[in-house]
Scaffold this motif. Structure first.
Motif, PDB file in Angstrom:
ATOM      1  N   ARG A  88      38.576  24.561  37.166  1.00 12.51           N
ATOM      2  CA  ARG A  88      39.340  23.305  37.198  1.00 12.51           C
ATOM      3  C   ARG A  88      40.857  23.543  37.153  1.00 12.51           C
ATOM      4  N   VAL A  89      41.282  24.655  37.719  1.00  9.92           N
ATOM      5  CA  VAL A  89      42.708  24.988  37.783  1.00  9.92           C
ATOM      6  C   VAL A  89      43.120  25.035  39.250  1.00  9.92           C
ATOM      7  N   ASP A  90      44.078  24.197  39.623  1.00  7.16           N
ATOM      8  CA  ASP A  90      44.594  24.186  40.992  1.00  7.16           C
ATOM      9  C   ASP A  90      45.740  25.198  41.073  1.00  7.16           C
ATOM     10  N   ASP A  91      45.393  26.418  41.439  1.00  6.42           N
ATOM     11  CA  ASP A  91      46.406  27.474  41.560  1.00  6.42           C
ATOM     12  C   ASP A  91      46.571  27.913  43.005  1.00  6.42           C
ATOM     13  N   ASN A  92      46.166  27.048  43.930  1.00  8.12           N
ATOM     14  CA  ASN A  92      46.282  27.355  45.351  1.00  8.12           C
ATOM     15  C   ASN A  92      47.748  27.578  45.710  1.00  8.12           C
ATOM     16  N   GLY A  93      48.048  28.778  46.210  1.00 10.00           N
ATOM     17  CA  GLY A  93      49.400  29.087  46.638  1.00 10.00           C
ATOM     18  C   GLY A  93      50.216  29.895  45.654  1.00 10.00           C
ATOM     19  N   TRP A  94      49.727  30.048  44.410  1.00  6.18           N
ATOM     20  CA  TRP A  94      50.531  30.806  43.440  1.00  6.18           C
ATOM     21  C   TRP A  94      49.705  31.666  42.486  1.00  6.18           C
ATOM     22  N   GLY A  95      48.396  31.486  42.433  1.00  8.06           N
ATOM     23  CA  GLY A  95      47.616  32.156  41.399  1.00  8.06           C
ATOM     24  C   GLY A  95      46.805  33.362  41.845  1.00  8.06           C
ATOM     25  N   CYS A  96      47.107  33.934  43.025  1.00  9.11           N
ATOM     26  CA  CYS A  96      46.241  35.010  43.523  1.00  9.11           C
ATOM     27  C   CYS A  96      46.259  36.239  42.615  1.00  9.11           C
ATOM     28  N   ALA A  97      47.423  36.615  42.080  1.00 12.68           N
ATOM     29  CA  ALA A  97      47.488  37.782  41.194  1.00 12.68           C
ATOM     30  C   ALA A  97      46.794  37.493  39.871  1.00 12.68           C
ATOM     31  N   TYR A  98      46.875  36.262  39.399  1.00 14.67           N
ATOM     32  CA  TYR A  98      46.144  35.871  38.184  1.00 14.67           C
ATOM     33  C   TYR A  98      44.643  36.068  38.392  1.00 14.67           C
ATOM     34  N   ARG A  99      44.155  35.649  39.565  1.00 19.85           N
ATOM     35  CA  ARG A  99      42.725  35.740  39.847  1.00 19.85           C
ATOM     36  C   ARG A  99      42.285  37.196  40.001  1.00 19.85           C
ATOM     37  N   SER A 100      43.129  38.001  40.642  1.00 14.41           N
ATOM     38  CA  SER A 100      42.807  39.418  40.745  1.00 14.41           C
ATOM     39  C   SER A 100      42.744  40.053  39.357  1.00 14.41           C
ATOM     40  N   LEU A 101      43.677  39.682  38.490  1.00 14.32           N
ATOM     41  CA  LEU A 101      43.673  40.169  37.116  1.00 14.32           C
ATOM     42  C   LEU A 101      42.406  39.726  36.385  1.00 14.32           C
ATOM     43  N   GLN A 102      41.982  38.489  36.596  1.00 12.39           N
ATOM     44  CA  GLN A 102      40.758  38.005  35.958  1.00 12.39           C
ATOM     45  C   GLN A 102      39.540  38.800  36.417  1.00 12.39           C
ATOM     46  N   THR A 103      39.487  39.144  37.702  1.00 12.08           N
ATOM     47  CA  THR A 103      38.392  39.970  38.200  1.00 12.08           C
ATOM     48  C   THR A 103      38.384  41.323  37.500  1.00 12.08           C
ATOM     49  N   ILE A 104      39.567  41.917  37.332  1.00 16.57           N
ATOM     50  CA  ILE A 104      39.658  43.200  36.642  1.00 16.57           C
ATOM     51  C   ILE A 104      39.213  43.055  35.188  1.00 16.57           C
ATOM     52  N   CYS A 105      39.660  41.997  34.518  1.00 15.91           N
ATOM     53  CA  CYS A 105      39.260  41.773  33.123  1.00 15.91           C
ATOM     54  C   CYS A 105      37.752  41.602  33.005  1.00 15.91           C
ATOM     55  N   SER A 106      37.149  40.921  33.982  1.00 15.32           N
ATOM     56  CA  SER A 106      35.697  40.736  33.937  1.00 15.32           C
ATOM     57  C   SER A 106      34.980  42.072  34.038  1.00 15.32           C
ATOM     58  N   TRP A 107      35.568  43.010  34.789  1.00 17.15           N
ATOM     59  CA  TRP A 107      34.954  44.338  34.899  1.00 17.15           C
ATOM     60  C   TRP A 107      34.919  45.018  33.530  1.00 17.15           C
ATOM     61  N   PHE A 108      36.026  44.993  32.813  1.00 11.34           N
ATOM     62  CA  PHE A 108      36.072  45.645  31.506  1.00 11.34           C
ATOM     63  C   PHE A 108      35.150  44.947  30.501  1.00 11.34           C
ATOM     64  N   GLN A 109      35.013  43.629  30.640  1.00  8.43           N
ATOM     65  CA  GLN A 109      34.102  42.899  29.758  1.00  8.43           C
ATOM     66  C   GLN A 109      32.656  43.258  30.068  1.00  8.43           C
ATOM     67  N   GLN A 110      32.288  43.287  31.326  1.00  6.18           N
ATOM     68  CA  GLN A 110      30.895  43.498  31.705  1.00  6.18           C
ATOM     69  C   GLN A 110      30.461  44.954  31.624  1.00  6.18           C
ATOM     70  N   GLN A 111      31.413  45.855  31.493  1.00  8.00           N
ATOM     71  CA  GLN A 111      31.070  47.253  31.218  1.00  8.00           C
ATOM     72  C   GLN A 111      31.045  47.535  29.721  1.00  8.00           C
ATOM     73  N   GLY A 112      31.343  46.528  28.901  1.00 11.32           N
ATOM     74  CA  GLY A 112      31.233  46.691  27.462  1.00 11.32           C
ATOM     75  C   GLY A 112      32.451  47.277  26.787  1.00 11.32           C
ATOM     76  N   TYR A 113      33.555  47.424  27.499  1.00 11.93           N
ATOM     77  CA  TYR A 113      34.750  47.996  26.877  1.00 11.93           C
ATOM     78  C   TYR A 113      35.452  46.995  25.973  1.00 11.93           C
ATOM     79  N   VAL A 114      35.365  45.724  26.305  1.00 11.27           N
ATOM     80  CA  VAL A 114      36.005  44.685  25.499  1.00 11.27           C
ATOM     81  C   VAL A 114      35.009  43.551  25.311  1.00 11.27           C
ATOM     82  N   GLU A 115      35.195  42.779  24.254  1.00 21.23           N
ATOM     83  CA  GLU A 115      34.306  41.651  23.983  1.00 21.23           C
ATOM     84  C   GLU A 115      34.973  40.309  24.251  1.00 21.23           C
ATOM     85  N   ARG A 116      36.290  40.310  24.429  1.00 28.73           N
ATOM     86  CA  ARG A 116      36.977  39.049  24.632  1.00 28.73           C
ATOM     87  C   ARG A 116      36.673  38.472  26.011  1.00 28.73           C
TER      88      ARG A 116
END
Length: 465
Positions: A290-318
């Motif tokens: 529910r966040v309209d970041d069209n046009g400015w949030g691409c790096a945020y989304r790439s960062l979120q994908t990276i964070c999800s990797w560390f979460q799903q590999q068990g390195y972080v719990e947040r």
């Protein structure tokens, strides 16, 4: 242990609650442990009794494995044929049952079964007898969440598969008993929880029992034992809860797509090899949450994908950070002013590096490329990254950011293709659209602006067990 090495493999998965009931005449730890062990032995006897019933989910199939009684099928029915009796939908608007679908209509080669126990026994009923005993005793009760999985070839019979399931269930009850006694807290029982983990070959899918409610940081000693047992390196987490295997026929509750790249065909390069992300990640892109970041949030989304990797590999719990949490992190480290929080300002690779370090404790390397045409010469660096670290890469250049999930690279010819996950996608979580329209796909060197400079953020995998 289950090896997942062939499309012809069927996984039989048995789940169901078993009630552990234990009477103890004393709170003495040794006596209570003996009483608990007797209760687990009673459960193992139940599993071996004729009252044990296995029901194939979403089908009329019932199995009494210890009596060799099968309804709707025969003991010699191949496991694969059971799929023909599994219904994938309930009823149509007219009230009629939908047609039965064969295995090709299912999302995965998993047969789910429920564990049940017959409450009544055959033979004449005897009159109840009541007895009254006055004494002090302690009653412990817990519902055990049984969850067993065994491998079966498609041509193997259902009788053989069920036999292996009962063997796995008996072993799991021994493991549950061990975990219960190991983590007792006074007169309080911690419910043992079975989890499945897909390990590197030749181990395959294994099941481990952990006490529910005990955080991962208190289970390091047990994880170290498991790493030694399965001959795994002690610098990567394999047995944290976030690493638990997700069966392919179960949807993810958060709604994000996982690993859309796995359905893609690898590009054909002369003497080329593919190097790609290791493990699991979620696809984060424009307009989610529910966040309209069209046009400015691409790096945020790439960062979120990276964070999800560390979460799903068990390195972080947040949890994966939101846009505002990312912005606040940059304020906290002194990179941005307070007014940055809540804004629609872009961020780049350097900011991604700072957030990963501040929120996750993850360090990153930065690779600078003065112009896009030079990216074609970075095949060796990128291949080495995916071999050694296996993390998604954020790349920013001009006004765009993307996620690099892998490279196909030929050391002899220098040819290269990039596996790109595009955060600029604004549609629904439709895997077919995302892959067919190229939002996740292989790109050539001309994908990059040949004259723009690029910064690549290469997150480093922490060394942790």
């Amino acid at each position: 242990m289950v090896l997942l090495d062939s499309e012809s493999v069927v996984i039989l998965r048995l789940r169901g609650p078993l009630e552990l009931k234990c009477h103890a005449d004393s709170t003495d730890v040794v006596l209570m442990q003996k009483a608990i062990s007797r209760s687990f032995e009673d459960l193992r006897l139940q599993v071996k009794s004729e009252s044990c019933v296995l029901a194939v989910c979403d089908s009329p199939v019932l199995i009494w494995p210890n009596k060799c009684v099968f309804e709707e099928i025969t003991p010699d029915t191949p496991c694969e044929d059971v799929f023909q009796l599994i219904q994938t939908a309930d009823q149509d608007p007219g009230g009629k049952r939908t047609k039965k679908k064969n295995r090709k209509g299912l999302s995965a080669s998993v047969i789910n079964l429920s564990l049940m126990m017959e409450a009544t026994k055959p033979g004449p009923l005897s009159a109840p007898v009541l007895a009254r005993t006055i004494q002090t005793s302690h009653f412990l009760r817990a519902t055990l969440p049984v969850d067993c999985a065994v491998r079966s070839g498609c041509s193997d019979t259902i009788k053989d598969g069920c036999g292996r399931l009962l063997e796995a269930l008996t072993r799991q009850l021994f493991d549950m008993e061990k975990a219960t006694l190991r983590h007792m807290r006074g007169a309080t029982l911690l419910v043992p929880e079975p989890l499945h983990f897909l390990l590197p070959e030749p181990n395959g899918l294994v099941t481990v029992v952990f006490p529910r409610g005990v955080p991962d940081n208190e289970l390091e000693a047990q994880r170290r034992e498991l790493h030694g047992k399965f001959e795994l390196p002690d610098d990567r987490p394999y047995f944290r809860r976030a690493n638990a295997y997700h069966f392919p026929n179960e949807p993810y509750k958060d709604g994000y797509l996982r690993n859309p790249h796995v359905v893609l065909t690898h590009p054909a390069l002369d003497n080329g090899k593919v190097f790609s992300v290791q493990g699991f990640y979620s696809y984060h892109h424009y307009m989610q949450d529910r966040v309209d970041d069209n046009g400015w949030g691409c790096a945020y989304r790439s960062l979120q994908t990276i964070c999800s990797w560390f979460q799903q590999q068990g390195y972080v719990e947040r949890c994966v950070p939101s846009h505002k949490e990312i912005q606040q992190a940059l304020v906290d480290v002194g990179d941005k002013q307070t007014s940055f929080v809540g804004s629609r300002q872009w961020i780049g690779s350097i900011e991604v590096q700072a957030v990963l370090d501040h929120l996750l404790g993850v360090t990153s390397k930065i690779l600078f490329v003065s112009q896009g045409s030079e990216l074609a010469s970075k095949g060796r660096e990128l291949a080495n990254h995916f071999l050694s670290e296996g993390t998604p890469i954020m790349i920013g250049g001009g006004v765009l950011a993307h996620t690099i999930l892998g490279v196909a690279w030929s050391e002899t010819t220098g040819e290269i293709r990039y596996l790109i996950l595009d955060p600029h996608y604004t549609g629904a979580e439709n895997l077919q659209v995302i892959t067919e329209k190229g939002w996740c796909g292989w790109k050539g060197p001309d994908f990059w602006d040949q004259t723009a400079y690029y910064n690549l953020c290469l997150p480093q995998r922490p060394r942790a067990i």
